[in-house]
Design an enzyme around this catalytic site. Structure first.
Site, PDB file in Angstrom:
ATOM      1  N   LYS A 257      -2.108 -29.448 -28.577  1.00  0.00           N
ATOM      2  CA  LYS A 257      -1.907 -30.899 -28.677  1.00  0.00           C
ATOM      3  C   LYS A 257      -0.973 -31.260 -29.831  1.00  0.00           C
ATOM      4  O   LYS A 257      -1.320 -32.060 -30.701  1.00  0.00           O
ATOM      5  CB  LYS A 257      -3.253 -31.613 -28.767  1.00  0.00           C
ATOM      6  CG  LYS A 257      -4.145 -31.292 -27.566  1.00  0.00           C
ATOM      7  CD  LYS A 257      -5.470 -32.011 -27.599  1.00  0.00           C
ATOM      8  CE  LYS A 257      -6.370 -31.612 -26.442  1.00  0.00           C
ATOM      9  NZ  LYS A 257      -6.938 -30.255 -26.542  1.00  0.00           N
TER      10      LYS A 257
HETATM   11  O1  LIG Z   1      -8.769 -34.418 -22.143  1.00  0.00           O
HETATM   12  C1  LIG Z   1      -9.036 -33.304 -22.586  1.00  0.00           C
HETATM   13  C2  LIG Z   1      -8.072 -32.467 -23.117  1.00  0.00           C
HETATM   14  C3  LIG Z   1      -8.435 -31.220 -23.533  1.00  0.00           C
HETATM   15  N1  LIG Z   1      -9.726 -30.792 -23.446  1.00  0.00           N
HETATM   16  C4  LIG Z   1     -10.015 -29.410 -23.878  1.00  0.00           C
HETATM   17  O2  LIG Z   1     -10.427 -28.656 -22.726  1.00  0.00           O
HETATM   18  C5  LIG Z   1     -11.515 -27.803 -23.059  1.00  0.00           C
HETATM   19  C6  LIG Z   1     -12.761 -28.221 -22.318  1.00  0.00           C
HETATM   20  O3  LIG Z   1     -13.841 -27.385 -22.650  1.00  0.00           O
HETATM   21  P1  LIG Z   1     -15.247 -27.391 -21.866  1.00  0.00           P
HETATM   22  O4  LIG Z   1     -16.095 -26.460 -22.663  1.00  0.00           O
HETATM   23  O5  LIG Z   1     -15.007 -26.888 -20.467  1.00  0.00           O
HETATM   24  O6  LIG Z   1     -15.763 -28.779 -21.876  1.00  0.00           O
HETATM   25  C7  LIG Z   1     -11.639 -27.868 -24.575  1.00  0.00           C
HETATM   26  O7  LIG Z   1     -10.798 -26.899 -25.142  1.00  0.00           O
HETATM   27  C8  LIG Z   1     -11.123 -29.255 -24.900  1.00  0.00           C
HETATM   28  O8  LIG Z   1     -10.615 -29.348 -26.204  1.00  0.00           O
HETATM   29  C9  LIG Z   1     -10.672 -31.612 -22.934  1.00  0.00           C
HETATM   30  O9  LIG Z   1     -11.878 -31.266 -22.834  1.00  0.00           O
HETATM   31  N2  LIG Z   1     -10.307 -32.855 -22.502  1.00  0.00           N
END
Ligand SMILES: O=c1ccn([C@@H]2O[C@H](COP(=O)(O)O)[C@@H](O)[C@H]2O)c(=O)[nH]1
Length: 273
Positions: free
Chosen positions: A93
């Protein structure tokens, strides 16, 4: 990796699964703590067990940079270990004034050889442009994120009557093309995924929020899939922490396999792959 190669991978594996490598020392099984590089040992087992079902891996950079130099070292080893036919995403990001963005691009595309990086659009075209100068690399721009706070700004109606996320999509889609730009669209925004797809019919979406955040894979596919699939659906905690003991790799494999089977059905229903 180019767009055709990515689509080919999705077709061959009948999967659009991205495994998130959000590897946290506090959460990995205790037997790994004695290893020289516990983070890498954990990732290596996750990759070995899930590579059949995954078309992308997404290390979230925060989990590595929080550990300082040894975290960067674990990240570099992990990236090197990921099979070359699997798409890699640096979930960093980033985005800054042009010359600084140029160095972020160099860090993730040259010093490290990621296929793509997540970028925040807030600073506009000159903050995103330097990432797009790299042939064969991808920018994944935040459009409509999965968190609660996405309501604060992203859906605000502008004076021209459009929500901010729509303005971001319409303007930024002129900066790149579906061959070098994707968008982050959260799985928790089911009701809006169709609206986003109408604005950018051909771009890939990186969709986080399935699994631990409760997003629905079925809804994502129903509203977001296009003829080439057009989706990379991420699950991090739901896969990598499915098991807590020595068998954590097998538990991760099982979760990835379940998601892949659902994805195969959805590809048959909504895509031409
Ligand atoms: O809108 C967003 C952007 C990035 N993320 C990232 O994706 C993963 C989600 O992890 P989970 O454990 O499957 O919930 C994580 O790295 C976030 O920083 C997001 O969730 N939403």
């Amino acid at each position: 990796m180019n767009r055709q190669e990515l689509i080919q991978q999705i077709k061959a594996k009948q999967s659009f699964l991205c495994v998130g490598l959000d590897t946290d020392l506090q959460k990995i099984p205790s037997h790994l703590h004695g290893a020289k590089d516990p983070i890498f040992e954990f990732n290596k087992e996750i990759i070995d067990q899930t590579a059949d079902f995954a078309v992308a891996y997404k290390p979230n950079i925060a989990f590595y940079e929080a550990l300082g130099p040894r975290g960067w070292e674990s990240l570099a080893k992990t990236l090197e270990y990921i099979p070359k036919d699997i798409f890699t995403i640096a979930d960093a990001k980033r985005g800054d004034i042009g010359n600084t963005s140029g160095l972020y691009a160099k860090a993730f595309f040259e010093t490290m050889d990621f296929d793509s990086i997540t970028v925040a659009p807030y600073m506009g075209v000159d903050s995103v442009g330097p990432f797009l100068e790299y042939a064969g690399k991808w920018v994944i721009l935040l459009a409509l994120t999965s968190n609660e706070g996405s309501h604060d700004f992203q859906v605000t109606t502008l004076q021209n009557g459009k929500p901010l996320y729509q303005e971001v999509l319409e303007k930024s889609s002129q900066w790149g093309s579906p061959d070098n730009m994707m968008y982050v669209v959260g799985a928790t925004r089911g009701e809006k995924i169709g609206a986003v797809r109408k604005i950018v019919p051909d771009h890939f979406f990186l969709v986080p929020g399935v699994g631990a955040q409760g997003g629905s894979l079925q809804e994502v596919a129903k509203y977001g899939m296009n003829k080439n699939c057009g989706l990379l659906v991420n699950s991090s905690r739901g896969i990598i922490y499915a098991g807590k003991d020595k068998d954590f790799g097998k538990a991760a494999r099982q979760e990835a396999k379940i998601l892949q089977a659902e994805m195969a059905d959805l590809l048959a229903l909504y895509s031409e792959l």
